[in-house]
Design a protein around this motif. Structure first.
Motif, PDB file in Angstrom:
ATOM      1  N   ARG A 119      88.601 -39.059 -30.096  1.00  0.00           N
ATOM      2  CA  ARG A 119      88.919 -39.683 -28.810  1.00  0.00           C
ATOM      3  C   ARG A 119      89.844 -38.777 -27.988  1.00  0.00           C
ATOM      4  N   ALA A 120      90.909 -38.281 -28.622  1.00  0.00           N
ATOM      5  CA  ALA A 120      91.861 -37.407 -27.921  1.00  0.00           C
ATOM      6  C   ALA A 120      91.188 -36.092 -27.512  1.00  0.00           C
ATOM      7  N   SER A 121      90.354 -35.560 -28.376  1.00  0.00           N
ATOM      8  CA  SER A 121      89.643 -34.322 -28.069  1.00  0.00           C
ATOM      9  C   SER A 121      88.725 -34.515 -26.873  1.00  0.00           C
ATOM     10  N   ARG A 122      88.003 -35.628 -26.848  1.00  0.00           N
ATOM     11  CA  ARG A 122      87.123 -35.912 -25.724  1.00  0.00           C
ATOM     12  C   ARG A 122      87.931 -36.007 -24.434  1.00  0.00           C
ATOM     13  N   GLN A 123      89.139 -36.594 -24.525  1.00  0.00           N
ATOM     14  CA  GLN A 123      89.991 -36.712 -23.337  1.00  0.00           C
ATOM     15  C   GLN A 123      90.441 -35.334 -22.838  1.00  0.00           C
ATOM     16  N   VAL A 124      90.693 -34.411 -23.749  1.00  0.00           N
ATOM     17  CA  VAL A 124      91.043 -33.040 -23.347  1.00  0.00           C
ATOM     18  C   VAL A 124      89.900 -32.442 -22.539  1.00  0.00           C
ATOM     19  N   HIS A 125      88.692 -32.616 -23.034  1.00  0.00           N
ATOM     20  CA  HIS A 125      87.533 -32.059 -22.342  1.00  0.00           C
ATOM     21  C   HIS A 125      87.326 -32.722 -20.979  1.00  0.00           C
ATOM     22  N   GLU A 126      87.614 -34.022 -20.889  1.00  0.00           N
ATOM     23  CA  GLU A 126      87.540 -34.705 -19.592  1.00  0.00           C
ATOM     24  C   GLU A 126      88.594 -34.141 -18.635  1.00  0.00           C
ATOM     25  N   GLN A 127      89.795 -33.876 -19.154  1.00  0.00           N
ATOM     26  CA  GLN A 127      90.857 -33.306 -18.316  1.00  0.00           C
ATOM     27  C   GLN A 127      90.475 -31.912 -17.824  1.00  0.00           C
ATOM     28  N   ILE A 128      89.855 -31.130 -18.670  1.00  0.00           N
ATOM     29  CA  ILE A 128      89.414 -29.787 -18.274  1.00  0.00           C
ATOM     30  C   ILE A 128      88.373 -29.904 -17.161  1.00  0.00           C
TER      31      ILE A 128
END
Length: 159
Positions: A119-128
Motif C-alpha cells: 500500500r505504501a509503495s503504491r502511494q510512493v508511485h502515485e506521488q511520483i
C-alpha cells in the motif's frame, strides 16, 4: 468505495483467482447490504477484475503470464516517464512527502508487513506520478495500477 474492498480481498489471499463470488455471501462477510456489493461487482466486471457467470454471481479473474507481462511492460514505460518528469518538476514539498512515504514503506517491509508495504509503495508511485506534472501520465499510471490489481501476486509493486 465498497468496490475497493473486494480487490483487496484478492490481494490478501482471501480470494483466489477463479474463486466464485456470490453477492449475498460477500455482503455478509463485508458487513454491507447486497446493493452496494452488486454495484461494486459490476464496476469490477467493467474493470476486468471479475467475470460474470450465468445465474450464480461472479468469479475472480485469472491473470495469465502474458497479462502479467503486459502490465509489467506498460508499468515500466509509464513509471520511467513519470520518474523522468518528476525529477525535473517535483517541488521540495513533494520530494519530502515522497521520502517520508518511502521510509514508511521500507519500515513496513522490514517488519514483514507485506500488505502495508504494498500500500505504501503504491502511494510512493502515485506521488511520483503526481510530481511529474503531467495529467495524462497520471491517468496512464492509474490505469496500469488498476490492471495490476487483478494480478497483484504476479506483479508486485516495487518501492
Amino acid at each position: 468505495e465498497e468496490a475497493a474492498g473486494i480487490p483487496d480481498l484478492q490481494g490478501t489471499g482471501q480470494l483466489a483467482a477463479g474463486e466464485r463470488l456470490i453477492p449475498q455471501r460477500l455482503a455478509e462477510e463485508l458487513g454491507l447490504s447486497r446493493t452496494p456489493v452488486k454495484e461494486a461487482l459490476a464496476i469490477l466486471e467493467r474493470e476486468g477484475l471479475v467475470t460474470r457467470a450465468e445465474n450464480w454471481g461472479y468469479s475472480v479473474r485469472l491473470i495469465s503470464v502474458r497479462d502479467a507481462q503486459d502490465v509489467f511492460e506498460a508499468r515500466l514505460v509509464v513509471e520511467t516517464a513519470n520518474s523522468f518528469h518528476a525529477a525535473l518538476r517535483a517541488t521540495e514539498s513533494q520530494l519530502g512527502a515522497m521520502t517520508q512515504r518511502l521510509q514508511q514503506a521500507h519500515g513496513q517491509l522490514r517488519r514483514r508487513r507485506i500488505m502495508e508495504f504494498q500500500r505504501a509503495s503504491r502511494q510512493v508511485h502515485e506521488q511520483i506520478a503526481e510530481a511529474s506534472g503531467n495529467g495524462m501520465l497520471v491517468q496512464m499510471a492509474t490505469s496500469v495500477c488498476a490492471s495490476e490489481a487483478s494480478g497483484s501476486a504476479a506483479v508486485p509493486p516495487v518501492a
